[in-house]
Enzyme design. Structure first.
Site, PDB file in Angstrom:
ATOM      1  N   CYS A  62       0.848  -1.189   0.000  1.00 57.83           N
ATOM      2  CA  CYS A  62       0.000   0.000   0.000  1.00 57.83           C
ATOM      3  C   CYS A  62       0.885   1.242   0.000  1.00 57.83           C
ATOM      4  CB  CYS A  62      -0.943   0.021   1.206  1.00 57.83           C
ATOM      5  SG  CYS A  62      -0.091   0.242   2.790  1.00 57.83           S
ATOM      6  N   CYS A 122       3.435   1.690   2.766  1.00 60.54           N
ATOM      7  CA  CYS A 122       4.703   0.963   2.632  1.00 60.54           C
ATOM      8  C   CYS A 122       5.729   1.827   1.901  1.00 60.54           C
ATOM      9  CB  CYS A 122       4.491  -0.344   1.870  1.00 60.54           C
ATOM     10  SG  CYS A 122       3.359  -1.507   2.657  1.00 60.54           S
ATOM     11  N   ASP A 150      18.659  25.926 -27.267  1.00 57.89           N
ATOM     12  CA  ASP A 150      17.700  26.651 -26.434  1.00 57.89           C
ATOM     13  C   ASP A 150      17.822  26.300 -24.959  1.00 57.89           C
ATOM     14  OD1 ASP A 150      16.448  27.848 -28.717  1.00 57.89           O
ATOM     15  OD2 ASP A 150      15.517  25.923 -29.121  1.00 57.89           O
ATOM     16  N   ASP A 195      10.644  27.256 -30.628  1.00 58.94           N
ATOM     17  CA  ASP A 195      11.789  27.554 -31.481  1.00 58.94           C
ATOM     18  C   ASP A 195      11.376  27.136 -32.897  1.00 58.94           C
ATOM     19  OD1 ASP A 195      14.510  28.017 -32.314  1.00 58.94           O
ATOM     20  OD2 ASP A 195      14.733  25.848 -32.350  1.00 58.94           O
TER      21      ASP A 195
END
Length: 802
Positions: free
Chosen positions: A106, A109, A705, A511
């Protein structure tokens, strides 16, 4: 007994009188003969392997027997030769590895394991993906060994080992098989116990012999035992592991409810008086196991995108050595090896084509459906499929250095990093369990004072109905499902915040070159100005281009059918063009002024058009004019239209000239554009948008970029090859299909909505169910159904994102 007559508890050798080494084992201080035995014994205790001492049958005779097998296996993982296959080292000399964690049941844990391991000295990062049970760990090997990490995980009740696709599949198969067995036991017992319960309820109204009722109670007890001690044993194991660490988890209230209900029923069965809750115990266990089984299935399906990546590499490869071929394991390949890839075989590692030409299918990596042509000098990506002809490849990257390994690490990082909503949910859930236990205690005291006969059953209903599993499942299930769906579409999410932030984006900045366009110049128009055919002019231009690596030269050579002209005295004038002699005639190819200079004429006076303008001429004058342009991607206009439909502002920032950028902007109908932008200019532009409160998505090539990609709220890098894995963007466009972008924005908004729906549902359920249970309006069996359904609703809602 004197110290000299004592035996070492670890190796059974006599303890010298002057030695004072002891280790506390199971609460008892045990003598050791030397510091070596003391260190090993302490390691056994720290690893939670003290059962080693309980199970040994006599004194040990070899050093190997002195260390449990599990501990020896952990130590093996410290060997560099073994780590080469699954551990990578970054530029800061920190080590990174992916682990499989067994025993995770779960979200609590995950929380426990993350908190415990992060407390170790030398740990830089430890995150667990709840959906795949894979953990990403980063550590300083000078402070901490991998075996220390594995022991620490073992000490809190989980088993960790290096990630391996085959082992992962085995673990999942074992998990499914075990879950089905437990579900079968719980389901079979629940049906039988409920039949007996209905009979006893009917007997309360119509009358039943006390002996028959006692018999039914004992039969119900016997049927409940396998449910409690086998089918539901995982809940108690998890709760005990939490308790050992001084914490409460999701299974704490579940275990308390089951244990209390069974204990009370057992006592009432023994005494023959009072209510029994065997039906509630069985039904609660059964419905909870159903919800966790369905959740497990959803987890496995959601993680399939990541698992498919790491399964792409084949198990073996054909190695070429000394003119002979032999089949070897892919794990044995080294950089520099040459391998043969036959048609229909999978490329075993990253490398470069040394001989041959063939189409290669990279669809599982990029999402592109059509194979791509690969020839000598082209890069091959491990995991792609050779379609047509044999290829010989020189291996460049293996193991953790391959593109697939890099992509898998990035995907793992994205799924394990938690967005703000997930951290908030985990934080709330941690306190919620403690608050729940306090509320249950208050309810028990209140009802004990008000109506003692109902205090137990109402407290039991409160514990059952309010388990916060749904609250902790709300976010991770949604994120894993969404990232898996986008990976299949060709967009690899590499940062945990991306899905959350993408849903808030208002501006998309592109770009131009390599993003909106294909990044390759092509010949779009040719004007022949002399008594030459188009083919002759192009052949001369292609011959002159052979001496240049410029993109214009490459485009002209690709356009020419055959270059059979013999050229002499070929020379290059940087920034101007090429000159050479063909059949005694001097030719020039390049800028108009450079070419016109040869004929001593004036260059063309027309305004410069968009794209690249190239002229061909000789001493008599201009011979031809070539127009080259970087073509728009085929889906660029459709993608920008879809983005406009989502009410987004679209911008273009390019370093190209104003004419070229204007032409692209007009075709795509963008809202704003700027030309001749340097990297700093692009960053300033994005920062200006952000200062007005806007959320900005930047889409670029990931290299030129870099500053603006880092400055945007979310960044997506386009590109292929080895650069992908090293890109610093938040997401990578593997397929280079721009249509994936509007899909990602839609998916991000859908993910935010699903997370909010899940969190709202979980909170509303708990806030409404707890008062109803506390007031006595909900019985324990109703609470069992409600709690299980709440978790199931969350999981099923998240799977819609797939």
């Amino acid at each position: 007994m004197s110290a000299s007559k004592q035996s070492c508890f670890h190796c059974a050798q006599p303890v010298p009188g002057e030695v004072d080494c002891a280790v506390e084992i199971n609460g008892v201080s045990q003598p050791m003969c030397c510091h070596g035995c003391q260190a090993v014994a302490q390691a056994i205790v720290d690893a939670g392997l003290t059962d080693f001492y309980a199970h040994r049958t006599g004194p040990v005779n070899t050093p190997e027997e002195l260390v449990p097998e599990a501990l020896q296996t952990m130590e093996l993982f410290d060997q560099p030769s073994l780590q080469a296959g699954f551990v990578s080292t970054d530029e800061q000399q920190l080590k990174h590895a992916s682990l499989i964690l067994e025993g995770i049941s779960c979200a609590a844990c995950v929380w426990l394991s993350e908190r415990h391991v992060r407390a170790l000295p030398g740990i830089r990062e430890f995150q667990v993906n709840y959906s795949t049970h894979r953990a990403h760990v980063s550590w300083d090997d000078h402070q901490l060994k991998l075996s220390d990490i594995l022991r620490a995980i073992h000490a809190i009740g989980y088993v960790a080992h290096p990630f391996d696709p085959g082992r992962q599949e085995q673990v999942q198969k074992k998990e499914r098989s075990q879950a089905l067995r437990r579900l079968f036991v719980a389901g079979l017992a629940t049906v039988q116990v409920m039949m007996l319960a209905v009979a006893m309820y009917a007997g309360d109204y119509t009358g039943m012999e006390p002996s028959i009722e006692r018999f039914m109670r004992w039969i119900s007890l016997l049927l409940t035992l396998p449910v409690l001690f086998y089918a539901a044993s995982g809940f108690f194991t998890n709760a005990w592991n939490d308790a050992r660490r001084g914490r409460v988890g999701m299974d704490t209230p579940v275990s308390l409810a089951l244990g209390a209900a069974f204990s009370a029923s057992l006592w009432h069965t023994w005494t023959g008086q009072g209510e029994i809750y065997y039906d509630s115990v069985c039904m609660f266990s059964f419905f909870l196991l159903i919800s966790r089984y369905l959740e497990m299935q959803a987890r496995h399906r959601a993680g399939q995108a990541a698992e498919a990546l790491v399964k792409l590499l084949p198990a073996s490869a054909t190695l070429l050595q000394d003119g002979r071929s032999k089949v070897v394991a892919v794990s044995e390949l080294q950089p520099g090896d040459q391998v043969l890839i036959k048609p229909g075989e999978t490329v075993p590692a990253d490398g470069v084509v040394m001989d041959g030409q063939s189409s290669v299918n990279e669809s599982l990596l990029t999402g592109e459906s059509l194979p791509r042509l690969r020839a000598i000098g082209d890069k091959l990506v491990g995991g792609s499929l050779n379609v047509e002809s044999p290829l010989q490849m020189r291996v460049e990257s293996v193991g953790e250095e391959t593109l697939i390994a890099g992509i898998a690490r990035l995907l793992d990082r994205a799924q394990t990093q938690k967005p703000e909503l997930a951290r908030l949910a985990d934080h709330i859930a941690g306190y919620f369990v403690v608050g729940l236990l306090l509320i249950a205690s208050i309810v028990a005291l209140a009802w004990w004072y008000w109506e003692p006969t109902r205090a137990f059953e109402i407290t039991l209903a409160v514990l059952v109905v309010s388990c916060p599993c749904a609250l902790s499942l709300a976010t991770p299930t949604a994120i894993t499902a969404a990232t898996g769906a986008l990976t299949k579409a060709g967009l690899l999410i590499t940062r945990g915040h991306v899905l959350e932030t993408l849903g808030k984006i208002q501006h998309v900045v592109f770009d131009k070159t390599g993003t909106l366009t294909q990044g390759n110049l092509v010949l779009v128009q040719q004007h022949t100005l002399a008594d030459l055919s188009d083919q002759q002019a192009l052949a001369i231009a292609a011959a002159l281009s052979q001496g240049s690596a410029h993109p214009v030269a490459k485009a002209l050579m690709q356009q020419a059918d055959d270059i059979d002209l013999r050229i002499k005295k070929l020379s290059s004038q940087p920034g101007c063009g090429m000159q050479g002699e063909i059949e005694g005639e001097i030719y020039r190819l390049g800028h108009a002024a450079y070419v016109a200079e040869l004929a001593k004429t004036s260059p063309p006076s027309s305004a410069r058009l968009s794209g690249a303008q190239v002229y061909l001429g000789n001493q008599q004058g201009l011979l031809a004019h070539f127009e080259l342009a970087d073509q728009l991607r085929t889906d660029a206009r459709e993608s920008t239209d879809l983005l406009h439909q989502q009410n987004l502002q679209i911008h273009i920032l390019s370093g190209d000239n104003i004419a070229t950028v204007t032409q692209v902007a007009d075709v795509l109908q963008v809202d704003a554009y700027k030309a001749e932008q340097r990297p700093a200019d692009k960053l300033n532009y994005v920062n200006a948008l952000q200062k007005d409160g806007a959320k900005v998505l930047m889409v670029g090539d990931g290299v030129n970029d870099a500053p603006v990609l880092a400055g945007a709220n979310v960044s997506i890098a386009m590109g292929q090859g080895a650069q992908l894995a090293q890109a610093s963007a938040d997401a990578l466009m593997l397929s280079e299909r721009l249509q994936t972008l509007p899909l990602a924005l839609d998916k991000a908004r859908a993910t935010r909505n699903v997370i909010r729906q899940n969190l709202t549902w979980a909170l509303l359920y708990n806030l409404s169910a707890i008062p109803l249970a506390a007031s006595g309006l909900i019985t324990a069996w109703m609470a069992a159904i409600g709690m299980s359904l709440s978790s199931l609703v969350v999981v099923l809602n998240a799977t819609r994102l797939r």
